[in-house]
Design a protein around this motif. Structure first.
Motif, PDB file in Angstrom:
ATOM      1  N   GLN A 188       0.793  -1.220   0.000  1.00  0.00           N
ATOM      2  CA  GLN A 188       0.000   0.000   0.000  1.00  0.00           C
ATOM      3  C   GLN A 188       0.830   1.277   0.000  1.00  0.00           C
ATOM      4  OE1 GLN A 188      -2.724  -0.345   3.279  1.00  0.00           O
ATOM      5  NE2 GLN A 188      -3.729  -2.170   2.424  1.00  0.00           N
ATOM      6  N   GLY A 189       2.150   1.165  -0.117  1.00  0.00           N
ATOM      7  CA  GLY A 189       2.980   2.361  -0.181  1.00  0.00           C
ATOM      8  C   GLY A 189       3.969   2.440   0.961  1.00  0.00           C
ATOM      9  N   MET A 190       4.470   3.656   1.184  1.00  0.00           N
ATOM     10  CA  MET A 190       5.501   3.874   2.188  1.00  0.00           C
ATOM     11  C   MET A 190       5.017   3.465   3.582  1.00  0.00           C
ATOM     12  SD  MET A 190       8.273   5.034   0.821  1.00  0.00           S
ATOM     13  CE  MET A 190       9.104   5.832   2.199  1.00  0.00           C
ATOM     14  N   PRO A 191       5.925   2.915   4.413  1.00  0.00           N
ATOM     15  CA  PRO A 191       5.545   2.545   5.784  1.00  0.00           C
ATOM     16  C   PRO A 191       5.058   3.759   6.566  1.00  0.00           C
ATOM     17  CG  PRO A 191       7.711   1.663   5.210  1.00  0.00           C
ATOM     18  CD  PRO A 191       7.333   2.609   4.117  1.00  0.00           C
ATOM     19  N   SER A 192       4.083   3.527   7.420  1.00  0.00           N
ATOM     20  CA  SER A 192       3.574   4.630   8.231  1.00  0.00           C
ATOM     21  C   SER A 192       3.039   4.105   9.553  1.00  0.00           C
ATOM     22  CB  SER A 192       2.448   5.361   7.501  1.00  0.00           C
ATOM     23  OG  SER A 192       1.274   4.554   7.451  1.00  0.00           O
ATOM     24  N   PRO A 193       3.101   4.935  10.606  1.00  0.00           N
ATOM     25  CA  PRO A 193       2.517   4.533  11.886  1.00  0.00           C
ATOM     26  C   PRO A 193       1.031   4.207  11.771  1.00  0.00           C
ATOM     27  CG  PRO A 193       3.955   6.423  12.182  1.00  0.00           C
ATOM     28  CD  PRO A 193       3.806   6.228  10.702  1.00  0.00           C
ATOM     29  N   GLY A 194       0.334   4.894  10.855  1.00  0.00           N
ATOM     30  CA  GLY A 194      -1.090   4.624  10.692  1.00  0.00           C
ATOM     31  C   GLY A 194      -1.370   3.196  10.272  1.00  0.00           C
ATOM     32  N   ARG A 195      -0.532   2.662   9.381  1.00  0.00           N
ATOM     33  CA  ARG A 195      -0.727   1.277   8.953  1.00  0.00           C
ATOM     34  C   ARG A 195      -0.445   0.308  10.103  1.00  0.00           C
ATOM     35  NH1 ARG A 195       1.561   3.329   4.050  1.00  0.00           N
ATOM     36  NH2 ARG A 195      -0.117   3.547   2.524  1.00  0.00           N
ATOM     37  N   VAL A 196       0.593   0.581  10.874  1.00  0.00           N
ATOM     38  CA  VAL A 196       0.876  -0.268  12.033  1.00  0.00           C
ATOM     39  C   VAL A 196      -0.268  -0.175  13.033  1.00  0.00           C
ATOM     40  CG1 VAL A 196       2.528  -0.810  13.854  1.00  0.00           C
ATOM     41  CG2 VAL A 196       3.341   0.122  11.689  1.00  0.00           C
ATOM     42  N   ASP A 197      -0.779   1.030  13.232  1.00  0.00           N
ATOM     43  CA  ASP A 197      -1.879   1.250  14.168  1.00  0.00           C
ATOM     44  C   ASP A 197      -3.092   0.409  13.775  1.00  0.00           C
ATOM     45  OD1 ASP A 197      -2.497   2.806  16.551  1.00  0.00           O
ATOM     46  OD2 ASP A 197      -4.017   3.809  15.333  1.00  0.00           O
TER      47      ASP A 197
END
Length: 365
Positions: A248-257
């Motif tokens: 889904q693209g660049m890693p982000s805290p939102g995806r981990v959340d």
């Protein structure tokens, strides 16, 4: 036979796994109970980026690391006890976990308990570091939880998984046996299928990485083994969602959340797999693994073990290791485990007297 190069590589991966898990645990401990916006309020818009104080010091570990140490101790003791013909690793692990339970209600080591071995005499382990109710209840008596009669059958938290990395370091075992042992030992405290299957899946992932596989290949092998297990679907779904998030693209805290939401074992495992897939650098992977609203110490401990098994000890951040609580004991136990798994015939067995080793890892108890 183990050659010198193979022994060195294995020792590095054992150290990487156990130290990596402990670093993740310590990094996540100060923010484990916080939502993502609270983490940012406390540590800035980029979140937590370095070790912070928990339990009165930087680098402090939680019950997850304590129990991981006792998992290693139990596996060594089980290996030693094979000489006697008494071979039931879940029982040996349960005894080890019961030794941990003693540390949670006594002030310090009791020198009269000669069969406890050296780990139970480490005074720094006699500190209660937020063990969940399932751990205290599961190891609160001598009854061994089994898959047929598990302890705490509704418990879905991650703390059985976070103690299970050492099962994956049994690199001489077939992966289905690693899965089975981890599952049986997880059921001693976490009787819900998603909790004990998450522990088993995590052990299989570590096992594949410690053998030199890529994480992508490790995930596919784990999914194949899970497919035969009743109740696997939530764990399978969590791993599949982790794979989908990578695309889904660049890693982000939102995806981990999103992946870690719910604080269940499978959610924590999925988030850890995502962090490990998108951040091969351990420092960045652990930072991503703690900045979310899930169980930060659990996700980071799982991530640290995966990346440590993949890259070995030299990839771990030296500055963080310097402050890590219990580092000396972690190194000592890591090296003992590697020695037992590669050189056991020279340490104990028929016709071999090794009182020093058997004093460290007694056959009784």
């Amino acid at each position: 036979m183990w050659g010198r190069v193979e022994q060195q590589d294995f020792r590095s991966r054992v150290r990487g796994t156990l130290l990596g898990a402990a670093l993740g645990d310590a990094l996540g401990a100060p923010v484990s109970a916080l939502a993502l916006d609270q983490v940012r309020t406390a540590h800035g818009v980029d979140g937590l980026a370095d070790l912070a104080s928990a339990y009165g010091r930087r680098g402090a570990v939680t019950a997850a690391t304590q129990l991981t140490l006792f998992t290693v101790d139990g596996l060594i003791r089980a290996h030693v006890r094979r000489d006697t013909g008494a071979w039931h690793p879940p029982t040996d692990l349960h005894r080890a976990y019961r030794r941990w339970a003693v540390t949670q209600h006594e002030w310090g080591p009791d020198e009269r308990r000669k069969d406890d071995g050296w780990l139970a005499r480490e005074e720094w382990l006699y500190a209660r570091r937020d063990p969940d109710r399932a751990l205290l209840a599961g190891f609160g008596d001598d009854r061994l939880g089994t898959l047929q009669e598990p302890k705490n059958p509704t418990e879905r938290g991650p703390s059985a998984a976070t103690r299970s990395a050492p099962f994956g370091l049994l690199v001489g075992w077939e992966p289905q046996l690693v899965l089975q042992l981890a599952v049986e030992c997880a059921a001693q405290t976490h009787g819900h299928p998603t909790a004990y299957l998450s522990a088993g899946a995590f052990a299989v992932l570590v096992h594949a990485l410690a053998r030199g596989d890529s994480l992508d290949a490790a995930v596919q092998r784990t999914l194949a083994l899970l497919a035969a297990r009743p109740g696997h679907q939530p764990v399978t779904d969590a791993l599949q969602q982790a794979l989908g998030a990578v695309r889904q693209g660049m890693p982000s805290p939102g995806r981990v959340d999103a992946l870690a939401a719910g604080r269940t074992a499978e959610a924590s495992l999925g988030a850890a797999v995502y962090c490990s897939l998108v951040c091969e650098d351990i420092r960045h992977g652990l930072r991503l693994a703690v900045n979310h609203g899930g169980d930060s110490s659990a996700v980071a401990a799982l991530t640290g073990a995966l990346l440590g098994a993949m890259h070995g000890e030299t990839a771990l951040p030296p500055a963080w290791l310097t402050e890590l609580e219990g580092r000396a004991a972690l190194l000592e136990l890591s090296d003992d485990f590697a020695m037992e798994m590669t050189q056991s015939a020279a340490l104990h067995g028929p016709g071999i007297s090794s009182p020093g080793w058997l004093a460290r890892y007694p056959r009784g108890g």
